[in-house]
Design a protein around this motif. Structure first.
Motif, PDB file in Angstrom:
ATOM      1  N   HIS A 125       0.839  -1.197   0.000  1.00  0.00           N
ATOM      2  CA  HIS A 125       0.000   0.000   0.000  1.00  0.00           C
ATOM      3  C   HIS A 125       0.876   1.250   0.000  1.00  0.00           C
ATOM      4  O   HIS A 125       2.092   1.171   0.147  1.00  0.00           O
ATOM      5  CB  HIS A 125      -0.976  -0.007   1.182  1.00  0.00           C
ATOM      6  CG  HIS A 125      -0.322  -0.197   2.521  1.00  0.00           C
ATOM      7  ND1 HIS A 125      -0.077  -1.435   3.071  1.00  0.00           N
ATOM      8  CD2 HIS A 125       0.153   0.695   3.417  1.00  0.00           C
ATOM      9  CE1 HIS A 125       0.498  -1.304   4.242  1.00  0.00           C
ATOM     10  NE2 HIS A 125       0.667  -0.020   4.480  1.00  0.00           N
ATOM     11  N   THR A 135      -5.088   9.429   2.412  1.00  0.00           N
ATOM     12  CA  THR A 135      -5.931   8.990   3.521  1.00  0.00           C
ATOM     13  C   THR A 135      -6.738  10.157   4.091  1.00  0.00           C
ATOM     14  O   THR A 135      -7.938  10.026   4.375  1.00  0.00           O
ATOM     15  CB  THR A 135      -5.074   8.347   4.619  1.00  0.00           C
ATOM     16  OG1 THR A 135      -4.369   7.220   4.069  1.00  0.00           O
ATOM     17  CG2 THR A 135      -5.920   7.879   5.787  1.00  0.00           C
ATOM     18  N   ASP A 136      -6.094  11.309   4.244  1.00  0.00           N
ATOM     19  CA  ASP A 136      -6.793  12.500   4.734  1.00  0.00           C
ATOM     20  C   ASP A 136      -7.911  12.915   3.777  1.00  0.00           C
ATOM     21  O   ASP A 136      -9.007  13.302   4.196  1.00  0.00           O
ATOM     22  CB  ASP A 136      -5.811  13.657   4.908  1.00  0.00           C
ATOM     23  CG  ASP A 136      -4.915  13.493   6.128  1.00  0.00           C
ATOM     24  OD1 ASP A 136      -5.216  12.633   6.976  1.00  0.00           O
ATOM     25  OD2 ASP A 136      -3.911  14.221   6.220  1.00  0.00           O
ATOM     26  N   THR A 139     -10.854  10.646   4.009  1.00  0.00           N
ATOM     27  CA  THR A 139     -11.580  10.919   5.248  1.00  0.00           C
ATOM     28  C   THR A 139     -12.403  12.199   5.131  1.00  0.00           C
ATOM     29  O   THR A 139     -13.572  12.246   5.536  1.00  0.00           O
ATOM     30  CB  THR A 139     -10.593  11.030   6.420  1.00  0.00           C
ATOM     31  OG1 THR A 139      -9.815   9.824   6.513  1.00  0.00           O
ATOM     32  CG2 THR A 139     -11.326  11.242   7.736  1.00  0.00           C
ATOM     33  N   LEU A 144     -13.830   7.446   4.050  1.00  0.00           N
ATOM     34  CA  LEU A 144     -13.151   6.657   5.062  1.00  0.00           C
ATOM     35  C   LEU A 144     -13.529   7.208   6.427  1.00  0.00           C
ATOM     36  O   LEU A 144     -13.468   8.419   6.647  1.00  0.00           O
ATOM     37  CB  LEU A 144     -11.629   6.732   4.852  1.00  0.00           C
ATOM     38  CG  LEU A 144     -10.751   6.025   5.883  1.00  0.00           C
ATOM     39  CD1 LEU A 144     -10.927   4.502   5.773  1.00  0.00           C
ATOM     40  CD2 LEU A 144      -9.274   6.389   5.663  1.00  0.00           C
ATOM     41  N   GLN A 146     -12.734   7.452  10.397  1.00  0.00           N
ATOM     42  CA  GLN A 146     -11.717   7.247  11.424  1.00  0.00           C
ATOM     43  C   GLN A 146     -12.249   7.554  12.818  1.00  0.00           C
ATOM     44  O   GLN A 146     -11.566   7.285  13.807  1.00  0.00           O
ATOM     45  CB  GLN A 146     -10.494   8.123  11.140  1.00  0.00           C
ATOM     46  CG  GLN A 146      -9.779   7.804   9.841  1.00  0.00           C
ATOM     47  CD  GLN A 146      -8.428   8.478   9.747  1.00  0.00           C
ATOM     48  OE1 GLN A 146      -7.642   8.472  10.691  1.00  0.00           O
ATOM     49  NE2 GLN A 146      -8.143   9.083   8.600  1.00  0.00           N
ATOM     50  N   ALA A 177     -10.113  -2.242   5.421  1.00  0.00           N
ATOM     51  CA  ALA A 177      -9.337  -1.036   5.718  1.00  0.00           C
ATOM     52  C   ALA A 177      -8.795  -1.135   7.135  1.00  0.00           C
ATOM     53  O   ALA A 177      -9.490  -1.584   8.045  1.00  0.00           O
ATOM     54  CB  ALA A 177     -10.210   0.214   5.584  1.00  0.00           C
ATOM     55  N   PRO A 179      -5.669   1.032   9.818  1.00  0.00           N
ATOM     56  CA  PRO A 179      -4.646   2.071   9.899  1.00  0.00           C
ATOM     57  C   PRO A 179      -3.252   1.462   9.984  1.00  0.00           C
ATOM     58  O   PRO A 179      -3.057   0.421  10.615  1.00  0.00           O
ATOM     59  CB  PRO A 179      -5.007   2.808  11.194  1.00  0.00           C
ATOM     60  CG  PRO A 179      -5.620   1.741  12.044  1.00  0.00           C
ATOM     61  CD  PRO A 179      -6.366   0.840  11.098  1.00  0.00           C
ATOM     62  N   HIS A 188      -1.385   7.996  10.488  1.00  0.00           N
ATOM     63  CA  HIS A 188      -1.823   6.766   9.838  1.00  0.00           C
ATOM     64  C   HIS A 188      -2.071   6.962   8.346  1.00  0.00           C
ATOM     65  O   HIS A 188      -2.549   8.008   7.919  1.00  0.00           O
ATOM     66  CB  HIS A 188      -3.119   6.261  10.493  1.00  0.00           C
ATOM     67  CG  HIS A 188      -2.912   5.726  11.869  1.00  0.00           C
ATOM     68  ND1 HIS A 188      -3.583   6.212  12.961  1.00  0.00           N
ATOM     69  CD2 HIS A 188      -2.100   4.754  12.330  1.00  0.00           C
ATOM     70  CE1 HIS A 188      -3.201   5.565  14.040  1.00  0.00           C
ATOM     71  NE2 HIS A 188      -2.304   4.669  13.699  1.00  0.00           N
ATOM     72  N   HIS A 189      -1.726   5.925   7.594  1.00  0.00           N
ATOM     73  CA  HIS A 189      -2.147   5.850   6.198  1.00  0.00           C
ATOM     74  C   HIS A 189      -2.993   4.590   6.017  1.00  0.00           C
ATOM     75  O   HIS A 189      -3.054   3.741   6.901  1.00  0.00           O
ATOM     76  CB  HIS A 189      -0.946   5.870   5.243  1.00  0.00           C
ATOM     77  CG  HIS A 189       0.056   4.778   5.498  1.00  0.00           C
ATOM     78  ND1 HIS A 189       1.339   5.024   5.937  1.00  0.00           N
ATOM     79  CD2 HIS A 189      -0.021   3.430   5.367  1.00  0.00           C
ATOM     80  CE1 HIS A 189       2.004   3.892   6.068  1.00  0.00           C
ATOM     81  NE2 HIS A 189       1.193   2.903   5.722  1.00  0.00           N
ATOM     82  N   LEU A 190      -3.659   4.497   4.884  1.00  0.00           N
ATOM     83  CA  LEU A 190      -4.608   3.411   4.630  1.00  0.00           C
ATOM     84  C   LEU A 190      -3.896   2.130   4.224  1.00  0.00           C
ATOM     85  O   LEU A 190      -3.124   2.108   3.264  1.00  0.00           O
ATOM     86  CB  LEU A 190      -5.585   3.833   3.527  1.00  0.00           C
ATOM     87  CG  LEU A 190      -6.587   2.775   3.051  1.00  0.00           C
ATOM     88  CD1 LEU A 190      -7.538   2.387   4.175  1.00  0.00           C
ATOM     89  CD2 LEU A 190      -7.355   3.299   1.834  1.00  0.00           C
ATOM     90  N   GLY A 195      -6.229  -0.447   0.764  1.00  0.00           N
ATOM     91  CA  GLY A 195      -4.935   0.177   0.518  1.00  0.00           C
ATOM     92  C   GLY A 195      -4.146  -0.556  -0.553  1.00  0.00           C
ATOM     93  O   GLY A 195      -3.475   0.069  -1.381  1.00  0.00           O
TER      94      GLY A 195
END
Length: 244
Positions: A125, A135-136, A139, A144, A146, A177, A179, A188-190, A195
């Motif tokens: 990933h 990821t941001d 979200t 996504l 969180q 999914a 973190p 954190h990334h996916l 991912g």
């Protein structure tokens, strides 16, 4: 358990408590199979030394191997091992207040470090500034979640199927999914199957390309266009330099 009984955690720690073996595991976080010779050159050790260390890692269950003729190839044994190595790398990079992080000794090393921090593969990933930025964006768009764990929303599942045009495999033991703590961004990334699908799609469609033979990636012109179209990320928002 008696004092003479082997402790599995101690045995596992001993496998990684060696610079050469740790270097091998970090290199294999690119998700590909490496030959013993490639790893030996990467770590700067003799082939016989590399072979001995690889046998220990395979025997300890951290690596899986396959042979093609005279060549021996190894890869990380699975996503769980990749997560373990990445988590340990994140912890080791910042072991507490006042801990000094070693600076790269050469210009080449500094350039390599910057490339890894910008974008890289973390097993299968996307990681680094690119992975965290994506990821941001997922979200922020409600794709996504969180706040109640780490999971794709219904809109997120639809986004993968329609906007990305990629099918998420189901029915396996691996979470869709999860973190993964990014050791350079400290966020954190996916990871998980989502991912992995996102990373594979980016590589297959030429949105990112590898820098040399390692884990570092660069976003291509097509990639910048895709990030803008799919997630509204443009220019500096990606955290990466636009291609010339």
């Amino acid at each position: 358990m008696t004092p003479s009984t082997p402790i599995p955690l101690a045995a596992l720690a001993a496998l990684l408590a060696d610079d050469t073996r740790a270097t091998f595991c970090l290199a294999l976080l690119d998700g590909r199979a490496w030959s013993a010779g490639e790893l030996a050159r990467h770590a700067g050790v003799a082939p016989s030394t590399a072979s001995e260390h690889l046998s220990q890692l395979v025997g300890g269950g951290l690596l899986a191997e396959e042979r093609q003729g005279r060549h021996r190839y190894v890869r990380l044994a699975g996503p769980g091992v990749a997560r373990l190595v990445e988590d340990l790398a994140a912890h080791a990079a910042h072991t507490g207040p006042g801990t000094a992080v070693a600076r790269p000794a050469t210009l080449r090393a500094a350039s390599a470090a910057r490339a890894l921090a910008g974008a890289r593969t973390c097993y299968d990933h996307l990681a680094g500034r690119l992975g965290v930025t994506i990821t941001d964006a997922l979200t922020a768009r409600g794709l996504l979640r969180q706040d109640t764990g780490f999971a794709l929303s219904d809109e997120g599942l639809a986004w993968f199927a329609t906007e990305l045009g990629a099918r998420l495999p189901g029915g396996g033991r691996r979470p869709v999914a999860r973190p993964c703590l990014d050791w350079t961004e400290r966020r954190h990334h996916l990871a998980g199957t989502a991912g992995a699908v996102l990373c594979a799609t980016a590589l297959e469609r030429g949105w990112v390309s590898r820098i040399g033979s390692g884990r570092a990636l660069k976003v291509t012109g097509a990639g910048h266009e895709a990030l803008a179209r799919l997630l509204g990320l443009t220019g500096p928002e990606t955290g990466l330099t636009s291609p010339a």
